[in-house]
Write a protein that holds these residues in place. Sequence first.
Motif, PDB file in Angstrom:
ATOM      1  N   THR A   1      -1.298   0.263   3.625  1.00 50.28           N
ATOM      2  CA  THR A   1      -3.137   0.913   2.984  1.00 50.28           C
ATOM      3  C   THR A   1      -3.696  -0.102   3.216  1.00 50.28           C
ATOM      4  O   THR A   1      -3.132  -0.955   3.012  1.00 50.28           O
ATOM      5  CB  THR A   1      -2.339   1.535   1.687  1.00 50.28           C
ATOM      6  OG1 THR A   1      -1.700   2.485   1.497  1.00 50.28           O
ATOM      7  CG2 THR A   1      -3.662   2.016   1.728  1.00 50.28           C
TER       8      THR A   1
ATOM      9  N   ALA B   1       0.790  10.933   1.979  1.00 45.48           N
ATOM     10  CA  ALA B   1       0.844   9.645   2.430  1.00 45.48           C
ATOM     11  C   ALA B   1       1.745   9.051   3.459  1.00 45.48           C
ATOM     12  O   ALA B   1       3.088   9.102   2.888  1.00 45.48           O
ATOM     13  CB  ALA B   1       0.991   8.449   0.432  1.00 45.48           C
TER      14      ALA B   1
ATOM     15  N   LYS C   1      -4.868   6.010   0.814  1.00 44.11           N
ATOM     16  CA  LYS C   1      -5.880   5.416   1.362  1.00 44.11           C
ATOM     17  C   LYS C   1      -6.216   4.945   0.285  1.00 44.11           C
ATOM     18  O   LYS C   1      -5.844   4.737  -0.971  1.00 44.11           O
ATOM     19  CB  LYS C   1      -7.109   6.865   2.219  1.00 44.11           C
ATOM     20  CG  LYS C   1      -7.384   7.482   0.784  1.00 44.11           C
ATOM     21  CD  LYS C   1      -8.856   8.550   1.570  1.00 44.11           C
ATOM     22  CE  LYS C   1      -9.597   7.234   1.356  1.00 44.11           C
ATOM     23  NZ  LYS C   1     -11.219   8.669   1.401  1.00 44.11           N
TER      24      LYS C   1
ATOM     25  N   ASP D   1       1.063  -1.655  -4.154  1.00 49.90           N
ATOM     26  CA  ASP D   1       0.172  -0.534  -4.594  1.00 49.90           C
ATOM     27  C   ASP D   1      -0.710  -0.991  -6.011  1.00 49.90           C
ATOM     28  O   ASP D   1       0.158  -1.585  -6.898  1.00 49.90           O
ATOM     29  CB  ASP D   1       0.204   0.728  -4.802  1.00 49.90           C
ATOM     30  CG  ASP D   1      -1.253   1.222  -4.539  1.00 49.90           C
ATOM     31  OD1 ASP D   1      -0.976   1.294  -3.055  1.00 49.90           O
ATOM     32  OD2 ASP D   1      -1.632   1.000  -5.337  1.00 49.90           O
TER      33      ASP D   1
ATOM     34  N   GLY E   1       0.822  -1.166  -0.080  1.00 47.01           N
ATOM     35  CA  GLY E   1       0.403  -0.302   0.338  1.00 47.01           C
ATOM     36  C   GLY E   1       1.051   1.306   0.266  1.00 47.01           C
ATOM     37  O   GLY E   1       1.682   1.396   0.918  1.00 47.01           O
TER      38      GLY E   1
END
Length: 445
Positions: free
Chosen positions: A386, A331, A322, A351, A318
């Motif tokens: 995340t 982030a 979000k 991600d 992640g």
Amino acid sequence: MLKKIAVIGTGYVGLVSGTCFADIGNRVICCDIDESKINSLKSGVVPIYEPGLKELIEKNTEEGRLFFTTNIPAAIRESEIIYIAVGTPMTPQGEADLTYVKAVAQTIGEHMNGYKIIVNKSTVPVGTGRLVQAIVEKASRSKYPFDVVSNPEFLREGSAIQDTMNMERAVIGSTSTHASTIIKRLHDPFQTEVVETNLESAEMIKYAANAMLATKISFINDIANICERVGADVEKVSEGVGLDSRIGHKFLKAGIGFGGSCFPKDTMALLKIAETSGYRFKLIESVIETNNNQRAHLVSKLMSVFGDIKGKTISVLGLAFKPNTNDMRSAPALDIIPMLRELGAFVKAYDPIAYVEAERELGPQAVFSNDLYETVKDTDACLILTEWDDVQKMDKDQIKQLLRSPIVIDGRNLFDPAEMKERGFIYQSIGRSSVWEAELVSKAQ
């Protein structure tokens, strides 16, 4: 009555707002000085990831309600209502940079051809509406009447279409009852509660709302850090506290702190607003400090297992701040990955959407991928940053097999510590009991 609207700025707020205004029947021209972005939008390529946005843009473009242009003067002349939705990035001093807002106000003033309602959608400090009013009046040489409105956005990335079409409230601050009434009617199809006030109050509402939410996040993270020291479970603490109707459950989830385009920038900007007015806002100072410290707290959990991570390979799951967005602004990954590198670790990062943006931000500090299992393969430990759906649903047995050591440091509290213990993981999360197996820890080190 349906309106002719120009939205200047095709970033996150401008593009979502303009598209939704078109979807309820208005004629909307979305403008930007970035020619490549406008060309992309004209060809159906959306520069941001937001569920449902691409389909809504295609629908309203095909039905002749939504247009894209770099010809901002023409859009101003053709429109009755002009939304300013440009960025207000944070300066090195922590203030909101109003360069783009001022430039748009100047352009509007220079190309007025009749009465206009100028609406600030950008998040701006108190007093910006009056500043826009002064710039437009000077640039237009007072040839035409106009009114200025503050109509701040309250969109959540990842659910922005839903938030707009079913908005909780619309805040409308204006220099005139006439303009306020028109903007209120513009929101009638959204069937929302409307708060009408003056410019200054509307501008303050936006900052106050974001600061309150940021405060709740930092508060529960501080509580989580205490829970770890006294043997309490922050998940149960949050559940019990949230049942109080005066508090509620929202934004009481412990983790690694807030990120994104709003909370970090807006809390700093509010500090500057307070400072300018001669007031020291100690509470928000602490909120920001707690949030910054929470990143390092997660890394310290990893260090508590290994002692030293020099030469270790760490997988990070992640990267966006979000899920359901490719937004990398503030982030946690942007802080945590450099920390890992400074401690001598190698990093593999995953991600499903934001890996391209993350590589652009972090460069050679990690190997980036949109393949979760390939990222975890042959790494010494896994950090979860995340709460993407595929991270929450990942095959834990396969993850355990792929890891060199069964170590998971969970910054989002996705899994049950008892289940992770049963599966043989060394598992640490935020504000909950850690899963420690002496033999496993010894092997990991």
